[in-house]
Design a protein around this motif. Structure first.
Motif, PDB file in Angstrom:
ATOM      1  N   LEU A 172      44.337  36.069  53.398  1.00 52.84           N
ATOM      2  CA  LEU A 172      44.449  35.685  52.088  1.00 52.84           C
ATOM      3  C   LEU A 172      45.904  36.424  51.537  1.00 52.84           C
ATOM      4  N   MET A 220      44.551  39.819  41.570  1.00 50.14           N
ATOM      5  CA  MET A 220      44.351  38.282  41.992  1.00 50.14           C
ATOM      6  C   MET A 220      43.577  38.141  43.370  1.00 50.14           C
ATOM      7  N   VAL A 241      39.152  27.495  42.177  1.00 47.21           N
ATOM      8  CA  VAL A 241      39.982  28.632  42.336  1.00 47.21           C
ATOM      9  C   VAL A 241      40.355  29.083  41.011  1.00 47.21           C
ATOM     10  N   LEU A 294      35.728  35.132  45.763  1.00 40.33           N
ATOM     11  CA  LEU A 294      35.566  33.555  45.644  1.00 40.33           C
ATOM     12  C   LEU A 294      35.294  33.041  47.053  1.00 40.33           C
ATOM     13  N   ILE A 344      39.902  33.031  39.434  1.00 33.84           N
ATOM     14  CA  ILE A 344      41.049  33.932  38.987  1.00 33.84           C
ATOM     15  C   ILE A 344      41.306  33.731  37.216  1.00 33.84           C
ATOM     16  N   VAL A 360      47.383  29.764  42.886  1.00 38.69           N
ATOM     17  CA  VAL A 360      46.410  28.681  43.430  1.00 38.69           C
ATOM     18  C   VAL A 360      46.632  28.223  44.861  1.00 38.69           C
ATOM     19  N   VAL A 400      45.655  30.491  47.509  1.00 40.70           N
ATOM     20  CA  VAL A 400      44.259  30.721  47.702  1.00 40.70           C
ATOM     21  C   VAL A 400      43.734  29.335  48.437  1.00 40.70           C
ATOM     22  N   SER A 408      39.863  38.904  43.425  1.00 40.11           N
ATOM     23  CA  SER A 408      39.231  37.964  42.561  1.00 40.11           C
ATOM     24  C   SER A 408      39.175  36.716  43.563  1.00 40.11           C
ATOM     25  N   ALA A 409      40.310  36.454  44.234  1.00 40.16           N
ATOM     26  CA  ALA A 409      40.268  35.288  45.101  1.00 40.16           C
ATOM     27  C   ALA A 409      39.435  35.365  46.545  1.00 40.16           C
ATOM     28  N   LYS A 410      39.509  36.769  46.784  1.00 41.82           N
ATOM     29  CA  LYS A 410      38.855  37.316  47.918  1.00 41.82           C
ATOM     30  C   LYS A 410      37.125  37.085  47.848  1.00 41.82           C
TER      31      LYS A 410
END
Lengths: 165, 289
Positions: free
Chosen positions: A99, A118, A137, A125, A141, A155, A158, A121-123
């Motif tokens: 990521l 960021m 996505v 998800l 975030i 975006v 991700v 949060s993405a991890k």
């Protein structure tokens, strides 16, 4: 509940075991110590940033038991017993996580201040939902503000990381 | 930003928590998720000498169904616990949707149902839909417990009937004949924005006839309020688009919004009219969504 020590001035401190990025650290904190400050000042994990400090911006995002939370609104004494992941715990053996690579490759980093939050949060998800839609996505975030307004590339990064899975 | 000093307690039982609240009274504050309390303390709007954390009361996080009673949501269930609850998704998706669109993901992971109610903020998202579904709340205090309709809990902005020693422990959504419910909120952004106005509706339909309806408005008065006149418009009538519009007009007339940075009084009234109509339409056509 943590063990306590009271000093000569009557100030109570708590011996708190924090499990951060797989390691247990024992710190002595006052009841009013915020997790973000303990991470940064006691454990030198300064990858966790301080922005608004009111739970709006998401710069201080860490994962508590896999869930993103604002560490500026968590008391350190209350984080005992949880698995804490900070940005320092995302890379493995000096190698960036896929990521993180994707953030680099997609120019998803401008000033970089929002990036740790960021990424976390993405991890979270991607761990829960390895193949999210763009809407998912953006939702994930939505608590992380990027003042460079670099959302499009974030975006993209991700989604690209998800595709590699 | 740092927090002022306070004494911190983490009671292991509800009884102990109540005892602490009785002992310290207005000097103490309950800490649940902290997204509101710590925020206010940083802004120096509150400076409690004592904080009683409910962290140790894990049982208050549960969301269960009890036959003959209804869905029971523990006060410490977070907004994301509610949004993701399979039980609630099956029974009252409208409640999950209301929780899902609150604040942002990080806040929803810690902010609790209890906090959303007890803070008594006019724009709080969960009270309107819960009031529309006829929810009751359980308050535990030193003298015992009491159960009351959520609708009767609020007395004004940041004020309610809760006593200094009382703790909100659960919300009960009773089994009901309603055939549909929904919650529509209008915010200036999709995330991290308080509702400018919100409308919740629950309807009991029999064919095209509305047998019963409850409409609850958020951010349209100092407290979450029932739009009773609008309800009367619909009760035991065959539903038409014109009638729904009439209910909207009625709700806009009976609410009492204030002008603020998020919207003027006039703007909010018109939002009430439009959202009431839309919420009713959705609840009638789509069930509990």
């Amino acid at each position: 509940m943590a063990r306590t020590l009271t000093d000569d001035q009557g100030i109570k401190r708590y011996l708190v075991n924090l499990k951060v990025n797989g390691d247990t650290h024992t710190v002595m904190v006052k009841g009013n110590a915020l997790l973000v400050n303990v991470l940064r000042e006691e454990l030198d994990l300064t990858g966790t940033k301080k922005g608004c400090e009111l739970g709006d911006c998401g710069s201080c995002t860490v994962l508590l038991d896999g869930k993103p939370v604002n560490s500026c609104l968590v008391l350190a004494v209350e984080a005992e017993g949880s698995e804490i992941t900070t940005i320092e715990g995302v890379a493995r053996n000096e190698n960036l996580d896929k990521l993180q690579e994707s953030f680099v490759n997609n120019a998803a980093i401008q000033c970089g201040y929002c990036t740790p939050g960021m990424v976390l949060s993405a991890k979270a998800l991607l761990t829960r939902n390895p193949h999210p839609s763009e809407t998912e996505v953006r939702e994930a975030i939505s608590g992380n503000l990027c003042r460079c307004t670099g959302y499009v590339n974030i975006v993209k990064a991700v989604l690209a990381a998800a595709e590699q899975e | 930003m740092y927090l002022p000093d306070f004494e911190y307690y983490q009671p292991k039982s509800l009884a102990e928590a109540c005892r602490l609240m009785t002992k310290f009274g207005s000097r103490a504050r309950i800490l649940a998720g902290g997204t509101d309390l710590l925020h206010k303390m940083k802004h120096e709007q509150l400076a409690p000498e004592v904080i009683v954390s409910l962290k140790g009361l894990k049982r208050l996080k549960e969301i269960t169904y009890q036959k003959g009673v209804g869905v029971i949501i523990g006060a410490l269930a977070t907004q994301n616990d509610i949004a993701g609850s399979a039980l609630l998704q099956e029974k009252y998706l409208s409640v999950c949707e209301a929780a899902h669109h609150m604040a942002n993901n990080q806040i929803r992971n810690v902010g609790t149902l209890g906090g959303n109610i007890v803070n008594a903020v006019p724009s709080a998202d969960l009270p309107p839909i819960l009031i529309a579904l006829g929810a009751r709340i359980r308050l535990m205090g030193n003298k015992g417990e009491r159960v009351m309709p959520l609708e009767e809990f609020f007395t004004g902005v940041h004020s309610s009937v809760i006593e200094a020693d009382e703790i909100l422990t659960e919300v009960i959504i009773p089994d009901q004949p309603s055939t549909g419910s929904t919650y529509i909120r209008f915010g200036l952004r999709r995330s991290g924005a308080l509702a400018v106005v919100a409308v919740a509706a629950a309807v009991t339909m029999e064919g095209q006839t509305c047998r019963d309806v409850r409409i609850a408005l958020g951010a349209a008065a100092p407290v979450p309020m029932r739009a009773r006149q609008a309800e009367t418009v619909l009760s035991n009538r065959v539903i038409t688009d014109d009638l729904l519009e009439e209910a909207g007009v009625c709700a806009a007339r009976e609410c009492s919004p204030r002008s603020s940075i998020r919207g003027s009084e006039e703007y909010r009234r018109d939002l009430v009219r439009v959202l009431t109509r839309r919420a009713l339409q959705k609840a009638i056509k789509e069930g509990h969504v």
